[in-house]
Design a protein around this motif. Sequence first.
Motif, PDB file in Angstrom:
ATOM      1  N   LYS A  12      33.704  42.307  36.176  1.00 37.42           N
ATOM      2  CA  LYS A  12      33.101  40.973  36.395  1.00 37.42           C
ATOM      3  C   LYS A  12      31.955  41.061  37.411  1.00 37.42           C
ATOM      4  CE  LYS A  12      37.440  38.918  35.056  1.00 37.42           C
ATOM      5  NZ  LYS A  12      38.359  37.796  35.128  1.00 37.42           N
ATOM      6  N   GLU A 167      43.786  36.775  25.484  1.00 44.72           N
ATOM      7  CA  GLU A 167      43.818  36.467  26.909  1.00 44.72           C
ATOM      8  C   GLU A 167      44.108  34.983  27.109  1.00 44.72           C
ATOM      9  OE1 GLU A 167      41.444  39.448  29.312  1.00 44.72           O
ATOM     10  OE2 GLU A 167      39.942  38.114  28.478  1.00 44.72           O
ATOM     11  N   GLY A 173      43.263  35.810  36.104  1.00 47.18           N
ATOM     12  CA  GLY A 173      42.937  35.711  37.524  1.00 47.18           C
ATOM     13  C   GLY A 173      43.862  34.777  38.293  1.00 47.18           C
TER      14      GLY A 173
HETATM   15  C1  PEP Z   1      40.073  39.167  32.391  1.00 41.52           C
HETATM   16  O1  PEP Z   1      39.236  38.547  33.001  1.00 41.52           O
HETATM   17  O2  PEP Z   1      39.830  39.607  31.264  1.00 41.52           O
HETATM   18  C2  PEP Z   1      41.351  39.352  33.043  1.00 41.52           C
HETATM   19  C3  PEP Z   1      42.371  39.703  32.302  1.00 41.52           C
HETATM   20  O3  PEP Z   1      41.395  39.148  34.390  1.00 41.52           O
HETATM   21  P1  PEP Z   1      42.702  39.340  35.323  1.00 41.52           P
HETATM   22  O4  PEP Z   1      43.299  40.656  34.976  1.00 41.52           O
HETATM   23  O5  PEP Z   1      42.154  39.291  36.713  1.00 41.52           O
HETATM   24  O6  PEP Z   1      43.609  38.208  35.010  1.00 41.52           O
END
Ligand code: PEP
Length: 252
Positions: A12, A167, A173
Amino acid sequence: MARTKYVAGNWKMNMDKAGAVALAKGLVENLKGLTAKYMIAPPFVYLDAVYQEIKDSNIILGAQDMAATENGAHTGAVSAVMLKDIGVKTVILGHSERRYEFYENDTLINKKVHEALKNDLDVVLCIGELSSHRIVGVTERICEIQIRSGLEGVTEEQLAKISIAYEPVWAIGTGKTATPEEAQEVHASVRSVIARLYSPKAADAITILYGGSMNAGNAEALLAQPDIDGGLIGGASLKADTFTPICQFASK
Ligand code: PEP
């Protein structure tokens, strides 16, 4: 079919150049000899520096996003051609932060998918429901809509270059992870959507990653599920110490 596990790190908008290079160096060392597939996606401005560290390793360079159009008058955008030119092999498209922070819709994401394929880049296509969707029981429907739109016009042959990352947006996050059973249920339904859209063979072959607060503590149980083929990792990909154990579980 035994699918190779795939662990991808999405850095990110984090780190500076020295930190990015140091993390890449650390991962090259730690992942030596591991047998799964590994990708890291640094910020655009550090792609080249990171590539210099990983180019002879078992880690693939990924980009976090990409323009939907070819080179030209598109202020601020980065094209598929430019990414390829500096060693990028794969691109993350449709991440929920692109969808909700940058107002990307399924039509634009589908255009990006085609632009990536046209330029021979692999794609990690992200899909996932909001908590409001889950509460009212439309998780699988939302994922199906995002898959159908994201893959519109993609042939079965081209599908070989695509992985899907499920996701749940409420898990990204936040430290809240889908349980292995919750994630497995959606992964199985994603695979069945691919079987209906393409073929059982394509469904069996496609890699489906889980993303959403995956870490060293929960990765093993998630990766043990039959339809979870790896992880897209945000927070835990920012340190070699937290990313490496996930890569090791995937290599078992
Ligand atoms: C992502 O942003 O794809 C993600 C899975 O973030 P995190 O692992 O921080 O939840």
